[in-house]
Design an enzyme around this catalytic site. Sequence first.
Site, PDB file in Angstrom:
ATOM      1  N   LYS A   1       0.829  -1.204   0.000  1.00 17.03           N
ATOM      2  CA  LYS A   1       0.000   0.000   0.000  1.00 17.03           C
ATOM      3  C   LYS A   1       0.870   1.264   0.000  1.00 17.03           C
ATOM      4  CE  LYS A   1      -3.645  -2.413   2.558  1.00 17.03           C
ATOM      5  NZ  LYS A   1      -4.450  -2.422   3.804  1.00 17.03           N
TER       6      LYS A   1
ATOM      7  N   TYR B   1     -12.003  -3.109  -3.099  1.00 19.13           N
ATOM      8  CA  TYR B   1     -12.492  -3.168  -1.715  1.00 19.13           C
ATOM      9  C   TYR B   1     -14.019  -3.250  -1.637  1.00 19.13           C
ATOM     10  CZ  TYR B   1      -7.803  -2.040   0.031  1.00 19.13           C
ATOM     11  OH  TYR B   1      -6.455  -2.074   0.339  1.00 19.13           O
TER      12      TYR B   1
ATOM     13  N   ASN C   1      -1.436  -0.328   7.608  1.00 19.80           N
ATOM     14  CA  ASN C   1      -0.868  -1.668   7.809  1.00 19.80           C
ATOM     15  C   ASN C   1      -0.092  -2.179   6.606  1.00 19.80           C
ATOM     16  OD1 ASN C   1      -2.964  -2.338   6.083  1.00 19.80           O
ATOM     17  ND2 ASN C   1      -4.076  -3.570   7.577  1.00 19.80           N
TER      18      ASN C   1
ATOM     19  N   HIS D   1      -1.499  -5.750   1.576  1.00 19.83           N
ATOM     20  CA  HIS D   1      -2.716  -6.538   1.396  1.00 19.83           C
ATOM     21  C   HIS D   1      -2.333  -7.865   0.756  1.00 19.83           C
ATOM     22  CE1 HIS D   1      -6.705  -7.801  -0.082  1.00 19.83           C
ATOM     23  NE2 HIS D   1      -6.052  -8.124  -1.196  1.00 19.83           N
TER      24      HIS D   1
END
Length: 223
Positions: free
Chosen positions: A79, A119, A183, A186
């Site tokens: 990301k 998403y 985070n 993915h």
Amino acid sequence: MFARSAIPAFRAASRSFTTQAARNVGPASARGYMGAAALAAGGAVAYSAFAAPTVHLEGPKTIAGELGTSTERSYVMIKPDGTSRQIVGDIISRFERRGYMLVAMKTVVPSQELAKEHYIDLAKKPFYGGLVKYITNGTPVVAMVWQGKDVIRQGRRLVGATNPLEANPGSIRGDFCVSVGRNIIHASDSHESATKEIGLWFHEKELATEYRPIAWDMIMADN
């Protein structure tokens, strides 16, 4: 396959031998012919079993490969926060050291449409809008396809828990981040999602599936 090939062979052999026995010989000889028929049918079954073995497929074969085999593929995306922090090489090395094969990679600044579709399963979540906005903020993501045995499940283990505060040390999220909103990576969570995500981010022609790393056979062997 074994049962379907065995029954016709046995019946055909039995008909041939019993018909001949009924015309030319007595009951005792006929019984001998029946025994020969059984042996012939058994030989036909054995031959068919070795000549055309049954192939067991672990799962459906899609752009994500065949589940449970060395052709299995997963979509992995670094990301914007991972790209900005310049830890792309560190992340890639985790998958390479495990023995997985990188079959596609590109940097992309996702469009709104692409991000929303990726998403879409989170569309009803309150953070959906913010997530799409962040992924499309102009910083490129690194889209990748990794291949190898059990790569979907093991890839998730390499990545770690969604919330980095719950991720084990040694995992990517456990080593590199602390916030669930940042985070850094993915990875597909199932063969179905891998099929969808690889097809969304890559054309099948972009997958370099014809080459094998020099140690591929050794890494993927079962014995």
